[in-house]
Design a protein around this motif. Structure first.
Motif, PDB file in Angstrom:
ATOM      1  N   TYR A  29       0.649  61.383  -3.289  1.00  0.00           N
ATOM      2  CA  TYR A  29       0.812  62.486  -2.355  1.00  0.00           C
ATOM      3  C   TYR A  29      -0.174  62.487  -1.178  1.00  0.00           C
ATOM      4  O   TYR A  29       0.135  63.035  -0.125  1.00  0.00           O
ATOM      5  CB  TYR A  29       0.723  63.824  -3.094  1.00  0.00           C
ATOM      6  CG  TYR A  29       1.802  63.993  -4.121  1.00  0.00           C
ATOM      7  CD1 TYR A  29       3.131  64.138  -3.738  1.00  0.00           C
ATOM      8  CD2 TYR A  29       1.508  63.982  -5.481  1.00  0.00           C
ATOM      9  CE1 TYR A  29       4.138  64.287  -4.684  1.00  0.00           C
ATOM     10  CE2 TYR A  29       2.509  64.132  -6.437  1.00  0.00           C
ATOM     11  CZ  TYR A  29       3.816  64.277  -6.029  1.00  0.00           C
ATOM     12  OH  TYR A  29       4.811  64.412  -6.967  1.00  0.00           O
ATOM     13  N   VAL A  30      -1.350  61.905  -1.363  1.00  0.00           N
ATOM     14  CA  VAL A  30      -2.336  61.918  -0.281  1.00  0.00           C
ATOM     15  C   VAL A  30      -2.248  60.644   0.554  1.00  0.00           C
ATOM     16  O   VAL A  30      -2.116  60.704   1.769  1.00  0.00           O
ATOM     17  CB  VAL A  30      -3.772  62.130  -0.826  1.00  0.00           C
ATOM     18  CG1 VAL A  30      -4.801  62.053   0.289  1.00  0.00           C
ATOM     19  CG2 VAL A  30      -3.871  63.467  -1.554  1.00  0.00           C
ATOM     20  N   THR A  31      -2.317  59.503  -0.126  1.00  0.00           N
ATOM     21  CA  THR A  31      -2.285  58.245   0.628  1.00  0.00           C
ATOM     22  C   THR A  31      -0.864  57.741   0.855  1.00  0.00           C
ATOM     23  O   THR A  31      -0.644  56.922   1.738  1.00  0.00           O
ATOM     24  CB  THR A  31      -3.093  57.148  -0.084  1.00  0.00           C
ATOM     25  OG1 THR A  31      -2.433  56.788  -1.305  1.00  0.00           O
ATOM     26  CG2 THR A  31      -4.516  57.594  -0.359  1.00  0.00           C
ATOM     27  N   GLY A  32       0.068  58.203   0.019  1.00  0.00           N
ATOM     28  CA  GLY A  32       1.459  57.770   0.142  1.00  0.00           C
ATOM     29  C   GLY A  32       1.659  56.288  -0.139  1.00  0.00           C
ATOM     30  O   GLY A  32       2.641  55.699   0.295  1.00  0.00           O
ATOM     31  N   THR A  33       0.749  55.693  -0.906  1.00  0.00           N
ATOM     32  CA  THR A  33       0.837  54.252  -1.141  1.00  0.00           C
ATOM     33  C   THR A  33       1.764  53.860  -2.283  1.00  0.00           C
ATOM     34  O   THR A  33       2.493  52.886  -2.166  1.00  0.00           O
ATOM     35  CB  THR A  33      -0.565  53.651  -1.401  1.00  0.00           C
ATOM     36  OG1 THR A  33      -1.177  54.363  -2.472  1.00  0.00           O
ATOM     37  CG2 THR A  33      -1.434  53.733  -0.167  1.00  0.00           C
ATOM     38  N   THR A  34       1.709  54.578  -3.386  1.00  0.00           N
ATOM     39  CA  THR A  34       2.521  54.182  -4.540  1.00  0.00           C
ATOM     40  C   THR A  34       2.775  55.371  -5.464  1.00  0.00           C
ATOM     41  O   THR A  34       1.982  56.310  -5.512  1.00  0.00           O
ATOM     42  CB  THR A  34       1.857  53.043  -5.334  1.00  0.00           C
ATOM     43  OG1 THR A  34       2.725  52.654  -6.405  1.00  0.00           O
ATOM     44  CG2 THR A  34       0.517  53.459  -5.908  1.00  0.00           C
ATOM     45  N   GLU A  35       3.860  55.274  -6.178  1.00  0.00           N
ATOM     46  CA  GLU A  35       4.226  56.275  -7.183  1.00  0.00           C
ATOM     47  C   GLU A  35       3.862  55.790  -8.580  1.00  0.00           C
ATOM     48  O   GLU A  35       3.923  56.536  -9.553  1.00  0.00           O
ATOM     49  CB  GLU A  35       5.739  56.511  -7.089  1.00  0.00           C
ATOM     50  CG  GLU A  35       6.209  57.759  -7.743  1.00  0.00           C
ATOM     51  CD  GLU A  35       7.692  57.983  -7.487  1.00  0.00           C
ATOM     52  OE1 GLU A  35       8.443  57.917  -8.480  1.00  0.00           O
ATOM     53  OE2 GLU A  35       8.073  58.209  -6.331  1.00  0.00           O
ATOM     54  N   LEU A  36       3.478  54.526  -8.672  1.00  0.00           N
ATOM     55  CA  LEU A  36       3.203  53.891  -9.955  1.00  0.00           C
ATOM     56  C   LEU A  36       2.086  54.597 -10.729  1.00  0.00           C
ATOM     57  O   LEU A  36       2.165  54.735 -11.951  1.00  0.00           O
ATOM     58  CB  LEU A  36       2.844  52.417  -9.734  1.00  0.00           C
ATOM     59  CG  LEU A  36       2.771  51.531 -10.964  1.00  0.00           C
ATOM     60  CD1 LEU A  36       4.109  51.523 -11.698  1.00  0.00           C
ATOM     61  CD2 LEU A  36       2.373  50.122 -10.561  1.00  0.00           C
ATOM     62  N   GLY A  37       1.058  55.068 -10.027  1.00  0.00           N
ATOM     63  CA  GLY A  37      -0.046  55.756 -10.691  1.00  0.00           C
ATOM     64  C   GLY A  37       0.386  57.018 -11.405  1.00  0.00           C
ATOM     65  O   GLY A  37      -0.107  57.333 -12.485  1.00  0.00           O
ATOM     66  N   VAL A  38       1.339  57.739 -10.811  1.00  0.00           N
ATOM     67  CA  VAL A  38       1.844  58.956 -11.445  1.00  0.00           C
ATOM     68  C   VAL A  38       2.683  58.587 -12.667  1.00  0.00           C
ATOM     69  O   VAL A  38       2.594  59.237 -13.710  1.00  0.00           O
ATOM     70  CB  VAL A  38       2.658  59.816 -10.451  1.00  0.00           C
ATOM     71  CG1 VAL A  38       3.333  60.971 -11.160  1.00  0.00           C
ATOM     72  CG2 VAL A  38       1.753  60.340  -9.349  1.00  0.00           C
ATOM     73  N   ARG A  39       3.470  57.550 -12.546  1.00  0.00           N
ATOM     74  CA  ARG A  39       4.289  57.136 -13.694  1.00  0.00           C
ATOM     75  C   ARG A  39       3.421  56.713 -14.875  1.00  0.00           C
ATOM     76  O   ARG A  39       3.636  57.156 -15.996  1.00  0.00           O
ATOM     77  CB  ARG A  39       5.201  55.980 -13.307  1.00  0.00           C
ATOM     78  CG  ARG A  39       6.370  56.405 -12.496  1.00  0.00           C
ATOM     79  CD  ARG A  39       7.360  55.281 -12.411  1.00  0.00           C
ATOM     80  NE  ARG A  39       8.166  55.441 -11.217  1.00  0.00           N
ATOM     81  CZ  ARG A  39       8.875  54.490 -10.689  1.00  0.00           C
ATOM     82  NH1 ARG A  39       8.883  53.288 -11.223  1.00  0.00           N
ATOM     83  NH2 ARG A  39       9.587  54.719  -9.622  1.00  0.00           N
ATOM     84  N   ILE A  40       2.451  55.863 -14.600  1.00  0.00           N
ATOM     85  CA  ILE A  40       1.599  55.362 -15.681  1.00  0.00           C
ATOM     86  C   ILE A  40       0.634  56.445 -16.150  1.00  0.00           C
ATOM     87  O   ILE A  40       0.556  56.750 -17.338  1.00  0.00           O
ATOM     88  CB  ILE A  40       0.849  54.091 -15.237  1.00  0.00           C
ATOM     89  CG1 ILE A  40       1.847  52.964 -15.005  1.00  0.00           C
ATOM     90  CG2 ILE A  40      -0.190  53.682 -16.288  1.00  0.00           C
ATOM     91  CD1 ILE A  40       1.256  51.735 -14.346  1.00  0.00           C
ATOM     92  N   GLY A  41      -0.127  57.019 -15.213  1.00  0.00           N
ATOM     93  CA  GLY A  41      -1.087  58.068 -15.573  1.00  0.00           C
ATOM     94  C   GLY A  41      -0.411  59.275 -16.185  1.00  0.00           C
ATOM     95  O   GLY A  41      -0.908  59.855 -17.152  1.00  0.00           O
ATOM     96  N   GLY A  42       0.737  59.647 -15.630  1.00  0.00           N
ATOM     97  CA  GLY A  42       1.476  60.796 -16.161  1.00  0.00           C
ATOM     98  C   GLY A  42       1.993  60.536 -17.560  1.00  0.00           C
ATOM     99  O   GLY A  42       1.916  61.406 -18.436  1.00  0.00           O
ATOM    100  N   GLY A  43       2.501  59.336 -17.782  1.00  0.00           N
ATOM    101  CA  GLY A  43       2.991  58.989 -19.120  1.00  0.00           C
ATOM    102  C   GLY A  43       1.880  58.974 -20.150  1.00  0.00           C
ATOM    103  O   GLY A  43       2.010  59.539 -21.243  1.00  0.00           O
ATOM    104  N   LEU A  44       0.766  58.334 -19.802  1.00  0.00           N
ATOM    105  CA  LEU A  44      -0.374  58.287 -20.724  1.00  0.00           C
ATOM    106  C   LEU A  44      -0.928  59.685 -20.975  1.00  0.00           C
ATOM    107  O   LEU A  44      -1.267  60.033 -22.110  1.00  0.00           O
ATOM    108  CB  LEU A  44      -1.471  57.376 -20.164  1.00  0.00           C
ATOM    109  CG  LEU A  44      -1.147  55.885 -20.145  1.00  0.00           C
ATOM    110  CD1 LEU A  44      -2.239  55.123 -19.411  1.00  0.00           C
ATOM    111  CD2 LEU A  44      -0.944  55.350 -21.548  1.00  0.00           C
ATOM    112  N   HIS A  45      -0.995  60.477 -19.904  1.00  0.00           N
ATOM    113  CA  HIS A  45      -1.501  61.838 -20.082  1.00  0.00           C
ATOM    114  C   HIS A  45      -0.560  62.673 -20.952  1.00  0.00           C
ATOM    115  O   HIS A  45      -1.014  63.439 -21.809  1.00  0.00           O
ATOM    116  CB  HIS A  45      -1.722  62.531 -18.735  1.00  0.00           C
ATOM    117  CG  HIS A  45      -2.189  63.937 -18.898  1.00  0.00           C
ATOM    118  ND1 HIS A  45      -3.416  64.247 -19.433  1.00  0.00           N
ATOM    119  CD2 HIS A  45      -1.580  65.118 -18.652  1.00  0.00           C
ATOM    120  CE1 HIS A  45      -3.544  65.557 -19.505  1.00  0.00           C
ATOM    121  NE2 HIS A  45      -2.444  66.112 -19.029  1.00  0.00           N
ATOM    122  N   GLY A  46       0.734  62.523 -20.746  1.00  0.00           N
ATOM    123  CA  GLY A  46       1.690  63.261 -21.564  1.00  0.00           C
ATOM    124  C   GLY A  46       1.547  62.928 -23.033  1.00  0.00           C
ATOM    125  O   GLY A  46       1.563  63.812 -23.905  1.00  0.00           O
TER     126      GLY A  46
END
Length: 155
Positions: A29-46
């Protein structure tokens, strides 16, 4: 593994995965570089979030925590990094034992008082089976949430 060790480790893992999720959100959302961090970080966090909730209930049953304290422990997973101060508070108050109250080597003469305590006593007699079943349940809930997908924003 003692209630103290289990709770401390999962509180830390939950906080670390918050960091991964927040970093992923910055990248998306800030740098607009990749969505991969949300997918991986979000999955691990979930996954860590669900494991922490399960461990909180398990440790709360063992320690005979009040409903309010148990809810506070569960709620601490919703606020970034709040599991760490909650764990420290539980430790200071003597709520995290060195051994399972109803497990082998627990308190002598301790008798389960409720259905939850009877279930916990049974699971503590078979820790490997319990760990496998617990992992399967957490993964099944995680899988069901993945299939359901993210909440749809209202327009």
């Amino acid at each position: 593994m003692s209630p103290r060790t289990l709770f401390r480790r999962l509180a830390l893992i939950e906080a670390v995965t918050w960091t991964l999720l927040i970093l992923g959100m910055v990248l998306k959302y800030v740098t607009g570089t990749t969505e991969l961090g949300v997918r991986i970080g979000g999955g691990l966090h979930g996954l860590a979030f669900l494991a922490y909730l399960a461990a909180t209930v398990y440790v709360a049953v063992d320690g005979r925590w009040s409903a309010g304290r148990t809810l506070a422990g569960l709620a601490s997973a919703v606020i970034p990094y709040a599991t760490l101060p909650f764990e420290r508070s539980a430790e200071r108050r003597g709520l995290l034992g060195d051994r399972w109250r109803l497990g082998p080597g627990g308190r002598t003469g301790e008798v389960p008082r409720s259905a939850l305590e009877r279930l916990q006593a049974a699971t503590l007699r078979r820790p490997v089976v319990t760990a496998v079943i617990g992992a399967v349940v957490v993964l099944a809930v995680f899988g069901a949430l993945l299939v359901a997908g993210p909440p749809v924003p209202r327009s």
